[in-house]
Design a protein around this motif. Structure first.
Motif, PDB file in Angstrom:
ATOM      1  N   VAL A 127      -5.837   5.316   2.562  1.00 43.73           N
ATOM      2  CA  VAL A 127      -6.472   4.260   2.798  1.00 43.73           C
ATOM      3  C   VAL A 127      -5.780   3.281   3.799  1.00 43.73           C
ATOM      4  O   VAL A 127      -5.890   2.936   4.910  1.00 43.73           O
ATOM      5  CB  VAL A 127      -6.942   3.438   1.392  1.00 43.73           C
ATOM      6  CG1 VAL A 127      -7.643   1.948   1.787  1.00 43.73           C
ATOM      7  CG2 VAL A 127      -7.847   4.080   0.731  1.00 43.73           C
ATOM      8  N   GLY A 128      -4.663   2.935   3.156  1.00 37.29           N
ATOM      9  CA  GLY A 128      -3.711   2.003   3.850  1.00 37.29           C
ATOM     10  C   GLY A 128      -2.564   2.842   4.302  1.00 37.29           C
ATOM     11  O   GLY A 128      -1.581   3.151   3.521  1.00 37.29           O
ATOM     12  N   HIS A 135       0.042   2.381   6.805  1.00 37.18           N
ATOM     13  CA  HIS A 135       0.786   1.552   7.734  1.00 37.18           C
ATOM     14  C   HIS A 135       2.127   1.125   7.238  1.00 37.18           C
ATOM     15  O   HIS A 135       2.289   1.069   6.080  1.00 37.18           O
ATOM     16  CB  HIS A 135      -0.059   0.312   7.936  1.00 37.18           C
ATOM     17  CG  HIS A 135      -1.416   0.429   8.370  1.00 37.18           C
ATOM     18  ND1 HIS A 135      -1.835   0.509   9.576  1.00 37.18           N
ATOM     19  CD2 HIS A 135      -2.399   0.771   7.563  1.00 37.18           C
ATOM     20  CE1 HIS A 135      -3.005   1.076   9.616  1.00 37.18           C
ATOM     21  NE2 HIS A 135      -3.676   0.881   8.506  1.00 37.18           N
ATOM     22  N   CYS A 191       0.763  -1.331   0.155  1.00 38.98           N
ATOM     23  CA  CYS A 191      -0.118   0.135   0.090  1.00 38.98           C
ATOM     24  C   CYS A 191       0.874   1.330   0.131  1.00 38.98           C
ATOM     25  O   CYS A 191       2.023   1.220   0.515  1.00 38.98           O
ATOM     26  CB  CYS A 191      -0.928  -0.077   1.365  1.00 38.98           C
ATOM     27  SG  CYS A 191      -2.123  -1.114   1.122  1.00 38.98           S
ATOM     28  N   LEU A 192       0.402   2.414  -0.385  1.00 38.38           N
ATOM     29  CA  LEU A 192       1.108   3.552  -0.488  1.00 38.38           C
ATOM     30  C   LEU A 192       0.960   3.990   0.971  1.00 38.38           C
ATOM     31  O   LEU A 192       0.209   3.733   1.610  1.00 38.38           O
ATOM     32  CB  LEU A 192       0.408   4.605  -1.659  1.00 38.38           C
ATOM     33  CG  LEU A 192       1.029   4.737  -2.862  1.00 38.38           C
ATOM     34  CD1 LEU A 192       0.035   5.713  -3.504  1.00 38.38           C
ATOM     35  CD2 LEU A 192       2.424   4.896  -2.997  1.00 38.38           C
ATOM     36  N   PRO A 193       1.970   4.774   1.378  1.00 38.95           N
ATOM     37  CA  PRO A 193       1.994   5.165   2.820  1.00 38.95           C
ATOM     38  C   PRO A 193       0.942   6.166   3.072  1.00 38.95           C
ATOM     39  O   PRO A 193       0.356   6.228   4.196  1.00 38.95           O
ATOM     40  CB  PRO A 193       3.356   5.760   3.080  1.00 38.95           C
ATOM     41  CG  PRO A 193       4.234   5.521   1.931  1.00 38.95           C
ATOM     42  CD  PRO A 193       3.374   4.750   0.816  1.00 38.95           C
ATOM     43  N   ASN A 196      -1.927   6.973   0.947  1.00 36.61           N
ATOM     44  CA  ASN A 196      -3.049   6.951  -0.062  1.00 36.61           C
ATOM     45  C   ASN A 196      -4.236   7.080   0.591  1.00 36.61           C
ATOM     46  O   ASN A 196      -5.453   7.384   0.138  1.00 36.61           O
ATOM     47  CB  ASN A 196      -3.091   5.819  -0.806  1.00 36.61           C
ATOM     48  CG  ASN A 196      -3.453   4.631   0.152  1.00 36.61           C
ATOM     49  OD1 ASN A 196      -3.507   4.604   1.234  1.00 36.61           O
ATOM     50  ND2 ASN A 196      -3.627   3.386  -0.602  1.00 36.61           N
ATOM     51  N   ALA A 235      -5.069  -2.766   6.543  1.00 31.72           N
ATOM     52  CA  ALA A 235      -4.452  -2.124   5.469  1.00 31.72           C
ATOM     53  C   ALA A 235      -5.293  -1.335   4.826  1.00 31.72           C
ATOM     54  O   ALA A 235      -5.075  -0.029   4.301  1.00 31.72           O
ATOM     55  CB  ALA A 235      -3.683  -3.049   4.786  1.00 31.72           C
ATOM     56  N   MET A 236      -6.524  -1.706   4.733  1.00 26.13           N
ATOM     57  CA  MET A 236      -7.738  -0.895   4.174  1.00 26.13           C
ATOM     58  C   MET A 236      -8.202   0.007   4.939  1.00 26.13           C
ATOM     59  O   MET A 236      -9.270   0.801   4.664  1.00 26.13           O
ATOM     60  CB  MET A 236      -8.723  -1.877   3.578  1.00 26.13           C
ATOM     61  CG  MET A 236      -8.279  -2.661   2.199  1.00 26.13           C
ATOM     62  SD  MET A 236      -7.648  -1.738   0.856  1.00 26.13           S
ATOM     63  CE  MET A 236      -5.858  -1.993   1.129  1.00 26.13           C
ATOM     64  N   GLY A 279      -1.153  -1.305  -5.984  1.00 23.41           N
ATOM     65  CA  GLY A 279      -1.194  -0.484  -4.732  1.00 23.41           C
ATOM     66  C   GLY A 279      -0.081   0.544  -5.024  1.00 23.41           C
ATOM     67  O   GLY A 279      -0.591   1.577  -4.085  1.00 23.41           O
ATOM     68  N   ARG A 280       0.957   0.562  -5.243  1.00 18.24           N
ATOM     69  CA  ARG A 280       1.596   1.686  -5.333  1.00 18.24           C
ATOM     70  C   ARG A 280       1.560   2.510  -6.451  1.00 18.24           C
ATOM     71  O   ARG A 280       2.616   3.258  -6.768  1.00 18.24           O
ATOM     72  CB  ARG A 280       2.948   1.399  -4.821  1.00 18.24           C
ATOM     73  CG  ARG A 280       3.315   0.865  -3.417  1.00 18.24           C
ATOM     74  CD  ARG A 280       4.554   0.126  -3.320  1.00 18.24           C
ATOM     75  NE  ARG A 280       4.904   0.045  -1.791  1.00 18.24           N
ATOM     76  CZ  ARG A 280       5.563   0.807  -1.050  1.00 18.24           C
ATOM     77  NH1 ARG A 280       6.245   1.907  -1.548  1.00 18.24           N
ATOM     78  NH2 ARG A 280       5.517   0.682   0.321  1.00 18.24           N
ATOM     79  N   ILE A 298      -4.159  -4.786  -5.074  1.00 17.64           N
ATOM     80  CA  ILE A 298      -3.258  -4.147  -4.401  1.00 17.64           C
ATOM     81  C   ILE A 298      -1.820  -4.473  -4.487  1.00 17.64           C
ATOM     82  O   ILE A 298      -0.934  -3.671  -4.569  1.00 17.64           O
ATOM     83  CB  ILE A 298      -3.543  -4.252  -2.682  1.00 17.64           C
ATOM     84  CG1 ILE A 298      -4.840  -3.765  -2.544  1.00 17.64           C
ATOM     85  CG2 ILE A 298      -2.797  -3.503  -1.923  1.00 17.64           C
ATOM     86  CD1 ILE A 298      -5.406  -2.325  -2.419  1.00 17.64           C
ATOM     87  N   ARG A 317     -12.851   3.504  -1.278  1.00 15.81           N
ATOM     88  CA  ARG A 317     -13.523   2.779  -0.434  1.00 15.81           C
ATOM     89  C   ARG A 317     -14.899   3.018  -0.519  1.00 15.81           C
ATOM     90  O   ARG A 317     -15.289   4.321  -0.537  1.00 15.81           O
ATOM     91  CB  ARG A 317     -12.866   3.179   1.188  1.00 15.81           C
ATOM     92  CG  ARG A 317     -11.544   2.747   1.482  1.00 15.81           C
ATOM     93  CD  ARG A 317     -11.421   2.325   2.867  1.00 15.81           C
ATOM     94  NE  ARG A 317     -11.894   3.592   3.453  1.00 15.81           N
ATOM     95  CZ  ARG A 317     -11.794   3.698   4.883  1.00 15.81           C
ATOM     96  NH1 ARG A 317     -11.388   2.808   5.523  1.00 15.81           N
ATOM     97  NH2 ARG A 317     -12.426   4.798   5.521  1.00 15.81           N
TER      98      ARG A 317
END
Lengths: 298, 280
Positions: free
Chosen positions: A170-171, A173, A164-166, A168, B266-267, B187-188, B183, B197
């Motif tokens: 949304v995620g 972590h 995940c993007l740090p 974004n 994570a979401m 995801g990046r 993701i 969401r």
């Protein structure tokens, strides 16, 4: 019109290549990787291990470990179970037993560059730097980029935060790699991650590990024989003798070999500092996860 | 036999359902959501945003913003570009740009259970349904399992079935596999995948629609966004979020969180297990 008729007839008779049309059986074992990651070598290793009576060559590798993108759909039914199938597909939830081969993307870039010339995708004047830039762009090919391919297969519940993007929204972590496992596990999927570099370092140990995963009987002698018969030198000899009998090389340039150096770390001399930085900034998160040390970013 | 011949004729005429074998074009944009994640609401919202002059209806939504499971290969080939296409699939590298909608899997489970009960396609209790939703059953081999394909195959006549492939049409797989495959791959890379969401879409639709418009390169004024939103709400109000706490039994919540807890975290979905832990 004739072409359309021909392709429809092939489809009706199931003479088309399998790919996503492949009818997956629960005991199918898939040898999955991004292109140019050592898949053919492992096909040979396993082919030689499973059929020890006669060395495997390019002329018969398709019938021993068929390629999902080459072998006709109907013929897949005739293969002895469990079928061992080579595939460059991205994540497919139907694959239940997966050996995933990963290779340093910097070496993949160099290897793919020569392969693109061999199959006449690019001509000799196309630069490696431009090729690396092109490799990084998503949405261009069926197999995706190296990062998409590996990410789609390796993301799981223990390492998902890493993808995940740090910020974004949304995620948010930080990833804890200490507890991260690698591979699309869960749902009863059997998954084995094989690093091409580890296999280069100790082919015997690597092949034994794969054989164990497959539940294959593998004595020290059989492993030794398979490793010998699949050595880069013998594969090169087989290639020059049989490259017209193998669908993958038949129509390609013969002045560039399919079996190239079979080494790791070529990128250090072949890639420019810019190309290295581009690859590492796009896929650094995955390289860290799979143990490839970054040269440009700390 | 007759259906096979009919299918092959349809295949020849490219009237077979596209599914995963859709021929993609470089400027295609895909709306992707796991079933039960509010994807249909997003689909209407985007369709209304694209053409504010005529609101979508139940009858025309499939032609306004087609999905992979009803439109033929030929139908897709005839669409004007850039095409916007709705899909439930796991990661597909040929999707150039994707808007991916994620929803709390506990609400997804509740929504899917409700759907399948209304559709009459299962007679399970929710306790039986949730393990299936988590795909812990051994018999699951991918493909459209009976439970999830209910809304697609149920009550379909010969005309539809003769256009449906024998081979793999596609599968959303499980919630976790679907989300993680996207993701993991993108995801990046926010330029290739806009991650949204459902919960944010409900609470702050103006902002989220703004992101969508930007991603689609639409010059959308606040009025245009507002009218798209109003038109969509008039037709179908969105489902509530957080209903799972009332709908799902404790065992079901625990089952979902134990399989996908880290993905949920994570979401940005708080786990009930963590909450319980805090009060101990």
């Amino acid at each position: 019109m004739f072409g359309h008729l021909k392709s429809s007839a092939r489809y009706a008779l199931e003479r088309d290549s399998s790919l996503r049309r492949h009818e997956v059986w629960p005991d199918d074992i898939f040898l999955v990787s991004f292109p140019k990651s050592g898949n053919t070598w492992i096909r040979f290793l396993l082919g030689n291990l499973m059929s020890p009576d006669k060395p495997v060559g390019f002329a018969d590798i398709e019938s021993v470990v068929p390629d999902i993108a080459v072998y006709p759909r109907a013929d897949f039914r005739e293969i002895k179970r469990p079928r061992l199938i080579k595939s460059h597909d991205c994540f497919d939830p139907r694959y239940r037993r997966v050996i995933y081969i990963i290779r340093d993307p910097r070496d993949v870039a160099v290897s793919l560059y020569y392969y693109a010339k061999k199959v006449k995708n690019i001509d000799d004047s196309f630069s490696l730097e431009a090729f690396v830039k092109r490799m990084l762009v998503p949405g261009r090919s069926y197999n995706g980029t190296w990062g998409e391919h590996a990410g789609s297969w390796l993301a799981n519940a223990t390492n998902i935060a890493h993808f995940c993007l740090p910020n974004n929204g949304v995620g948010a972590h930080s990833a804890d790699l200490a507890h991260a496992q690698t591979g699309a596990r869960g749902h009863g999927r059997e998954f084995l991650l094989v690093r091409y570099e580890d296999l280069l370092e100790d082919a015997h140990a690597g092949l034994r590990r794969i054989a164990q995963f497959l539940g294959l009987e593998a004595s020290t002698e059989l492993i030794e024989q398979a490793v010998q018969r699949s050595a880069a030198d013998s594969m090169r000899k087989l290639e020059s003798a049989q490259n017209l009998q193998w669908a993958t090389t038949r129509e390609t340039r013969k002045d560039i070999p399919f079996v190239r150096k079979a080494k790791s770390g070529q990128w250090r001399t072949a890639l420019s500092a810019d190309s290295i930085a581009e690859i590492e900034s796009a896929w650094g998160h995955l390289m860290r996860l799979t143990g490839y040390e970054l040269a440009s970013i700390t | 036999m007759i259906i096979r011949l009919a299918y092959l004729t349809n295949y020849f005429l490219e009237r077979d359902i596209a599914g995963r074998s859709l021929y993609k074009l470089p400027d295609d944009i895909f709306l992707v959501a796991y079933p039960g994640s509010g994807g249909q609401w997003l689909r209407r919202l985007v369709a209304n945003l694209l053409d504010p002059s005529s609101p979508v209806t139940e009858a025309n939504v499939r032609s306004r913003l087609p999905d992979l499971y009803h439109t033929s290969r030929r139908g897709f080939a005839k669409m004007s570009r850039p095409r916007i296409i709705f899909s439930h699939e796991c990661f597909d590298a040929e999707y150039g740009r994707v808007i991916y909608l994620v929803r709390d899997p506990r609400d997804v489970a509740g929504a899917l259970y409700e759907q399948s009960r209304q559709g009459g396609s299962i007679e399970n209790t929710i306790e039986q349904f949730v393990p299936l939703f988590c795909m812990k059953t051994d018999e699951y081999q991918g493909g459209w399992s009976e439970e999830f394909s209910g809304s697609i195959k149920a009550n379909q006549g010969f005309a539809y079935r003769s256009r449906l492939k024998d081979e793999f049409l596609g599968t959303p797989a499980s919630w976790g596999e679907n989300v993680m495959s996207w993701i993991g791959a993108r995801g990046r890379d926010p330029s290739a995948m806009l991650l949204l969401r459902y919960e944010d879409l409900i609470t702050d639709p103006q902002v989220e629609l703004g992101k969508i418009a930007e991603f689609l390169n639409l010059d959308a004024s606040p009025e245009r966004i507002r009218s798209a939103l109003e038109a969509t709400q008039r037709q179908a109000p969105p489902q509530d979020s957080g209903k799972w706490n009332k709908v799902l039994p404790e065992t079901a919540i625990r089952a979902i969180e134990s399989v996908w807890g880290p993905v949920m975290t994570a979401m940005g979905y708080a786990l009930k297990a963590d909450e319980v832990e805090q009060y101990r």
